[in-house]
Design a protein around this motif. Structure first.
Motif, short mmCIF file in Angstrom:
data_model
loop_
_atom_site.label_atom_id
_atom_site.label_comp_id
_atom_site.label_asym_id
_atom_site.label_seq_id
_atom_site.Cartn_x
_atom_site.Cartn_y
_atom_site.Cartn_z
N HIS A 1 7.54 8.26 7.47
CA HIS A 1 8.83 8.95 7.48
C HIS A 1 8.85 10.09 8.51
N ASN A 2 7.80 10.91 8.52
CA ASN A 2 7.74 12.07 9.42
C ASN A 2 7.65 11.66 10.89
N HIS A 3 7.27 10.44 11.14
CA HIS A 3 7.19 9.94 12.51
C HIS A 3 8.45 9.15 12.88
N GLY A 4 9.46 9.20 12.02
CA GLY A 4 10.73 8.53 12.32
C GLY A 4 10.81 7.09 11.85
N GLY A 5 9.81 6.67 11.07
CA GLY A 5 9.82 5.31 10.55
C GLY A 5 10.81 5.15 9.41
N TYR A 6 11.26 3.95 9.22
CA TYR A 6 12.25 3.65 8.18
C TYR A 6 11.77 2.57 7.21
N PHE A 7 10.49 2.21 7.31
CA PHE A 7 9.97 1.11 6.50
C PHE A 7 10.26 1.33 5.02
N PHE A 8 10.07 2.54 4.53
CA PHE A 8 10.22 2.83 3.10
C PHE A 8 11.59 3.41 2.75
N SER A 9 12.53 3.40 3.67
CA SER A 9 13.84 3.98 3.39
C SER A 9 14.53 3.20 2.27
N PRO A 10 15.32 3.89 1.47
CA PRO A 10 16.03 3.19 0.39
C PRO A 10 16.87 2.01 0.88
N ASP A 11 17.52 2.16 2.03
CA ASP A 11 18.34 1.07 2.55
C ASP A 11 17.49 -0.15 2.90
N SER A 12 16.34 0.07 3.55
CA SER A 12 15.44 -1.04 3.88
C SER A 12 14.90 -1.70 2.62
N MET A 13 14.48 -0.88 1.68
CA MET A 13 13.91 -1.42 0.44
C MET A 13 14.96 -2.25 -0.32
N ARG A 14 16.17 -1.76 -0.36
CA ARG A 14 17.25 -2.46 -1.06
C ARG A 14 17.61 -3.77 -0.34
N PHE A 15 17.71 -3.72 0.99
CA PHE A 15 18.08 -4.90 1.76
C PHE A 15 17.10 -6.05 1.53
N PHE A 16 15.82 -5.74 1.53
CA PHE A 16 14.79 -6.77 1.36
C PHE A 16 14.39 -6.99 -0.10
N ARG A 17 15.04 -6.25 -1.01
CA ARG A 17 14.66 -6.29 -2.43
C ARG A 17 13.16 -6.06 -2.56
N SER A 18 12.69 -5.06 -1.85
CA SER A 18 11.26 -4.78 -1.77
C SER A 18 10.77 -3.90 -2.90
N ARG A 19 9.54 -4.14 -3.25
CA ARG A 19 8.76 -3.28 -4.14
C ARG A 19 7.43 -3.04 -3.45
N VAL A 20 6.85 -1.88 -3.68
CA VAL A 20 5.59 -1.53 -3.05
C VAL A 20 4.56 -1.22 -4.12
N SER A 21 3.41 -1.87 -4.03
CA SER A 21 2.31 -1.58 -4.95
C SER A 21 1.70 -0.23 -4.58
N GLU A 22 1.29 0.53 -5.56
CA GLU A 22 0.68 1.84 -5.33
C GLU A 22 -0.76 1.72 -4.82
N LYS A 23 -1.39 0.58 -5.01
CA LYS A 23 -2.80 0.42 -4.65
C LYS A 23 -2.96 0.27 -3.14
N VAL A 24 -3.82 1.10 -2.56
CA VAL A 24 -4.12 1.05 -1.13
C VAL A 24 -5.57 0.61 -0.97
N HIS A 25 -5.80 -0.32 -0.06
CA HIS A 25 -7.14 -0.82 0.25
C HIS A 25 -7.53 -0.23 1.60
N GLN A 26 -8.57 0.57 1.63
CA GLN A 26 -8.98 1.24 2.85
C GLN A 26 -10.46 0.98 3.10
N GLY A 27 -10.79 0.62 4.31
CA GLY A 27 -12.17 0.37 4.67
C GLY A 27 -12.33 0.30 6.17
N PRO A 28 -13.48 -0.20 6.63
CA PRO A 28 -13.71 -0.26 8.08
C PRO A 28 -12.71 -1.13 8.81
N GLY A 29 -12.11 -2.09 8.12
CA GLY A 29 -11.15 -3.00 8.74
C GLY A 29 -9.74 -2.45 8.81
#
Length: 102
Positions: free
Chosen positions: A15-43
């Motif tokens: 959001h702070n970089h001007g992204g709109y991926f998580f914006s309410p309008d985008s989420m509503r348009f795609f009927r998106s849900r986001v899991s809270e679990k993040v997988h982070q590693g060397p990859g």
């Protein structure tokens, strides 16, 4: 020390970089849900979204990759490639655990 990302930090960075991926309008348009679990590693840093085309369509799952340098979100693999959350999270974990490509 490396940053350990959670979903709130990913959303804020995007959001702070001007992204709109998580914006309410985008989420509503795609009927998106986001899991809270993040997988982070060397990859990389991965999380899972689900989308549903319409009420008659199944909810399918997509693995997403967060790039801390650009603060952008990309699709890892194919959009809606996974029929279940469990399979999508398994793929996200596998990708995160991989050694980065040179």
């Amino acid at each position: 020390m490396s940053v350990i990302y959670d979903l709130a930090l990913i959303k804020a960075a995007n959001h702070n970089h001007g992204g709109y991926f998580f914006s309410p309008d985008s989420m509503r348009f795609f009927r998106s849900r986001v899991s809270e679990k993040v997988h982070q590693g060397p990859g990389g840093i991965y999380f899972v979204t689900s989308e549903q085309f319409d009420d008659r369509s199944p909810r399918l799952y997509t693995v997403r990759c967060f790039n801390p340098a650009s603060r952008g979100i990309d699709t890892a693999g194919e959009f809606q490639a996974h029929p279940t959350s469990r399979r999508a999270h398994a793929e996200a974990a596998r990708l995160a655990a991989q050694e980065p490509q040179p």
